[in-house]
Design a protein around this motif. Structure first.
Motif, short mmCIF file in Angstrom:
data_model
loop_
_atom_site.label_atom_id
_atom_site.label_comp_id
_atom_site.label_asym_id
_atom_site.label_seq_id
_atom_site.Cartn_x
_atom_site.Cartn_y
_atom_site.Cartn_z
N LEU A 1 0.83 -1.20 0.00
CA LEU A 1 0.00 0.00 0.00
C LEU A 1 0.87 1.26 0.00
CD1 LEU A 1 -2.86 1.19 0.10
CD2 LEU A 1 -2.70 1.12 2.60
N GLY A 2 1.95 1.24 0.76
CA GLY A 2 2.84 2.39 0.82
C GLY A 2 3.48 2.71 -0.53
N ILE A 3 3.84 1.69 -1.27
CA ILE A 3 4.41 1.90 -2.61
C ILE A 3 3.36 2.47 -3.55
CG2 ILE A 3 5.29 0.69 -4.65
CD1 ILE A 3 6.80 -1.15 -2.66
N LYS A 4 2.16 1.92 -3.50
CA LYS A 4 1.11 2.38 -4.40
C LYS A 4 0.65 3.80 -4.10
CE LYS A 4 -0.47 -2.16 -5.64
NZ LYS A 4 -1.48 -3.19 -5.55
N THR A 5 0.69 4.18 -2.83
CA THR A 5 0.26 5.53 -2.45
C THR A 5 1.43 6.50 -2.37
OG1 THR A 5 0.43 4.96 -0.11
CG2 THR A 5 -1.74 4.71 -1.16
N ARG A 6 2.64 6.01 -2.51
CA ARG A 6 3.87 6.82 -2.47
C ARG A 6 4.02 7.56 -1.14
NH1 ARG A 6 4.96 8.41 -8.62
NH2 ARG A 6 3.82 6.67 -9.48
N THR B 1 6.36 7.75 7.09
CA THR B 1 4.97 7.29 7.19
C THR B 1 4.89 5.78 7.09
OG1 THR B 1 4.22 9.34 6.19
CG2 THR B 1 2.66 7.53 6.19
N LEU B 2 5.66 5.22 6.18
CA LEU B 2 5.67 3.77 6.00
C LEU B 2 6.21 3.06 7.24
CD1 LEU B 2 5.11 1.47 4.02
CD2 LEU B 2 7.43 1.75 3.18
N VAL B 3 7.28 3.59 7.81
CA VAL B 3 7.88 2.96 9.00
C VAL B 3 6.93 3.06 10.19
CG1 VAL B 3 9.75 3.19 10.69
CG2 VAL B 3 10.26 3.25 8.26
N ILE B 4 6.32 4.21 10.39
CA ILE B 4 5.38 4.37 11.51
C ILE B 4 4.19 3.43 11.34
CG2 ILE B 4 3.71 5.96 12.54
CD1 ILE B 4 5.81 8.18 11.99
N THR B 5 3.69 3.31 10.13
CA THR B 5 2.56 2.42 9.87
C THR B 5 2.97 0.97 10.09
OG1 THR B 5 1.72 4.00 8.26
CG2 THR B 5 0.81 1.79 8.18
N ALA B 6 4.17 0.60 9.68
CA ALA B 6 4.66 -0.76 9.87
C ALA B 6 4.84 -1.09 11.34
CB ALA B 6 5.96 -0.97 9.11
N LEU B 7 5.34 -0.13 12.12
CA LEU B 7 5.55 -0.37 13.55
C LEU B 7 4.25 -0.40 14.35
CD1 LEU B 7 8.75 1.74 14.23
CD2 LEU B 7 8.54 -0.75 14.13
#
Length: 105
Positions: A64-69, A74-80
């Motif tokens: 999702l992070g790649i598709k939404t750029r 943001t990606l790290v916080i969402t993953a954690l």
């Protein structure tokens, strides 16, 4: 985009529920029992199952992070968010709202 968001949302909830079960298992095993070796053997699998779902959560979060750029932070916080109890539910809510506003409106 819609399917990536759906996969992320489902895994965020599943990971969050299993993390709460893992926390309950640890409280039971280490705080309520006198001897943690007397805990039922099947409790060992709660952590293993959470780990499997967390790995899937990471895959779908990155997808999702790649598709939404998303920005890397943001990606790290969402993953954690899958490692802190209740945070996966909160983060899922905000990320879903953000993706719907930006891409699915």
């Amino acid at each position: 985009m819609r399917s990536a968001l759906t996969r992320y949302r489902v895994l965020a909830y599943i990971t969050g529920v299993w993390l709460l079960l893992l926390c309950a298992e640890m409280v039971y095993k280490y705080l309520l029992l006198d001897d943690s070796s007397k805990a039922p053997h099947w409790l060992f699998y709660v952590g293993q199952i959470h780990g499997i779902f967390y790995m899937l959560y990471l895959v779908f979060t990155i997808d999702l992070g790649i598709k939404t750029r998303w920005k890397p932070a943001t990606l790290v916080i969402t993953a954690l968010a899958g490692t802190i109890p209740f945070l996966s539910f909160v983060c899922e809510h905000y990320r879903t709202r953000q993706v719907r506003e930006e891409f699915l409106s």
